[in-house]
Design an enzyme around this catalytic site. Structure first.
Site: not given
Length: 426
Positions: A397, A401
Site C-alpha cells: 500500500h 493505492d
C-alpha cells in the site's frame, strides 16, 4: 601425518556467509575423498560439500544453525603425509546448482561410456554406493523425516545415486502393514501423551520464515478479493487438454492465470515492480518474471518463470512445471530461485474460500487463486450453475493505492471470464 584445513568456499551470487544445516560426519570419523561432509544453506538452496581429500576428522567449526563466513575454517582433517599438495583448501560444493540449473556433478563432462572388462557392453545394474551415499539434499531431508537409512536404499541413478522415486519406494515398502498400534493405559483407554519434540529451524526454512516475518512487519498489505466465473475458461482448458498427445501433462489454471497477469501488467505496469529500500527507489521492470510459490520439503520456495511476456501458453505451462519440479527436488539453481517481479500463489485443491497472501518482498504485488467450485449464481436474471473461484491478492500500500489494486484485479477478472482476451494484444 599432516593437518588439512578445509575452508568454506564462495557459493556464488555474492554470498558472504552460509549456515550449517547438518554435519554428515563427527570428530574421529575416517572419511574418504568426495565423501559428503556437511550441508550448508544459502538464501536460496542447500548445498552439499564433499571432502577434498581422504583423512580423519579432527575438528568441526560449528553446530547446525551456526553461520560460517566464506573463507573461514569449516573443518580440519588429519591426512597422511604427502596426501595433499596443499595444507589448506576450500571444500568444493559438489551439489551446488550451476547456472544452467544442473548440479556441478551433472555439469561436468561425462566419463567414457566404453564397456566394462566383461566385454558385453551392458550397462551395470543399479547398485548401492560403496562407502558413501549419493543423494540430493532434498532426498536426504525427506529420508531423515521418514526415518529411512539411505544406506539401505538402492539407487537407480548414475553411479548408484539415490533418486526421489527410489526413496519413495523404500518408504512405501516400509509402511505396508506396519502401522504402529496406539498406546493404551492399564484401563484400556488411550494413554496420555506427555512427550515433546524440539525442532530447530534451519536452512531454507529459517530464511523463508525470516523473509515472511520481515514482509509482514515492514509492508502495509492491502488485501483485495474478487470472485471470478471460470466457466468459459474451464471449457477452453478442457478443449485444449483434449487436443494434447496421450500422456502429455494437462493444463492447469496456473498458466492461464500467468498469461492473463502478463496482459494486466501491460495495463498496470506499476504492479510489476521491486522496491529497493536501501536507495528508496521503486524499480519498475519491463520484463515480467513470474514467481511461482511452491511448497517443498525444505519449506516455501519461489522459482521463477522468466520473461513470461515472451512465452506462449504452452511454453509458460512447461516452464511452470520445470521450475516447480526443480524447486521441489532441490535441483533448482540460485538463478531460478530469485529475481521474480510479481508472484502467483496457489493452494491447489486446498485453496479454500479466501486467503491473504504475504507479498514476496521486494515485490509489491502477489496474486493467489483459491478453490474452484460449482454453485448457483444469477446470470441474466436466471439461476445457472457456474464454476466460481475467488482470487485473493495483496499489494504494497506504500506504492499501490487501493483503487489501482482493485482496477488491476478487475482487469484480471475480465480476462479470465473472457479467456479469448488473454490471447489478444492491444
Amino acid at each position: 601425518m599432516s593437518r588439512h584445513v578445509v575452508k568454506l568456499p564462495d557459493l556464488g551470487e555474492g554470498t558472504t556467509s552460509s549456515e550449517i544445516v547438518a554435519w554428515k560426519v563427527k570428530v574421529g570419523d575416517q572419511i574418504g575423498e568426495d565423501q559428503p561432509i556437511v550441508e550448508m544453506s544459502t538464501d536460496k538452496a542447500v548445498v552439499e560439500l564433499p571432502a577434498p581429500v581422504t583423512g580423519k576428522v579432527v575438528s568441526l567449526a560449528g553446530e547446525p544453525g551456526d553461520q560460517i563466513a566464506v573463507g573461514a575454517e569449516l573443518y580440519v582433517l588429519e591426512t597422511e603425509a604427502g596426501a595433499s599438495a596443499e595444507a589448506e583448501s576450500a571444500a568444493a560444493p559438489a551439489q551446488a546448482p550451476a547456472a544452467n540449473g544442473k548440479s556441478a556433478a551433472q555439469s561436468a563432462p561425462e566419463k567414457s561410456s566404453s564397456p566394462a572388462s566383461n566385454g558385453n557392453g551392458a550397462a551395470p545394474a543399479p547398485s548401492k554406493s560403496s562407502g558413501r551415499v549419493m543423494a540430493s539434499p532434498a532426498t536426504r531431508a525427506r529420508a531423515k523425516q521418514s526415518g529411512i537409512d539411505l544406506t539401505t536404499v538402492t539407487g537407480t541413478g548414475r553411479d548408484g545415486r539415490i533418486q526421489r522415486q527410489d526413496l519413495e519406494a523404500a518408504i512405501q515398502e516400509r509402511q505396508v502393514g506396519k502401522a504402529p498400534a496406539p498406546r493404551v493405559s492399564s484401563t484400556g483407554r488411550p494413554a496420555a501423551r506427555t512427550g515433546t519434540e524440539e525442532i530447530r529451524i534451519l536452512g531454507v526454512r529459517r530464511v523463508s520464515a525470516q523473509r515472511v516475518a520481515d514482509s509482514k512487519r515492514n509492508i502495509p498489505h492491502f488485501a483485495y478479493v474478487e470472485e471470478v466465473d471460470l466457466t468459459e475458461l474451464e471449457r477452453l482448458r478442457k478443449h485444449l487438454n483434449s487436443q494434447l498427445p496421450k500422456g502429455s501433462p494437462s493444463y492447469t489454471y496456473l498458466p492461464f492465470l500467468a498469461m492473463a497477469l502478463v496482459r494486466v501488467v501491460e495495463q498496470f505496469p506499476k504492479i510489476n515492480s521491486r522496491y529497493d529500500s536501501e536507495r528508496n527507489v521503486l524499480v519498475r521492470h519491463e520484463g515480467i518474471h513470474v514467481g511461482i510459490a511452491t511448497q517443498t520439503n525444505d519449506g516455501l520456495k519461489v522459482p521463477v518463470v522468466r520473461h513470461a511476456e515472451s512465452l506462449s501458453l504452452k511454453e509458460i505451462a512447461a516452464e511452470i512445471r520445470r521450475v516447480s519440479s526443480a524447486a521441489r527436488d532441490g535441483t533448482a539453481s540460485r538463478n531460478e530461485l530469485q529475481g521474480s517481479t510479481i508472484t502467483i500463489t496457489s493452494l491447489g485443491k486446498l485453496g479454500g474460500i479466501v486467503s491473504t497472501p504475504i507479498i514476496n518482498a521486494p515485490e509489491v504485488a502477489i496474486v493467489g487463486i483459491n478453490k474452484a467450485i460449482e454453485r448457483p449464481v444469477i446470470v441474466n436474471g436466471a439461476v445457472a450453475v457456474r464454476l466460481m473461484m475467488n482470487i485473493s491478492s495483496s499489494f504494497d500500500h506504500r506504492f499501490i493505492d487501493g483503487y489501482d489494486a482493485a482496477e488491476a484485479i478487475q482487469a484480471l477478472k475480465e480476462k479470465l471470464e473472457q479467456p479469448a482476451a488473454i490471447f489478444i494484444r492491444d
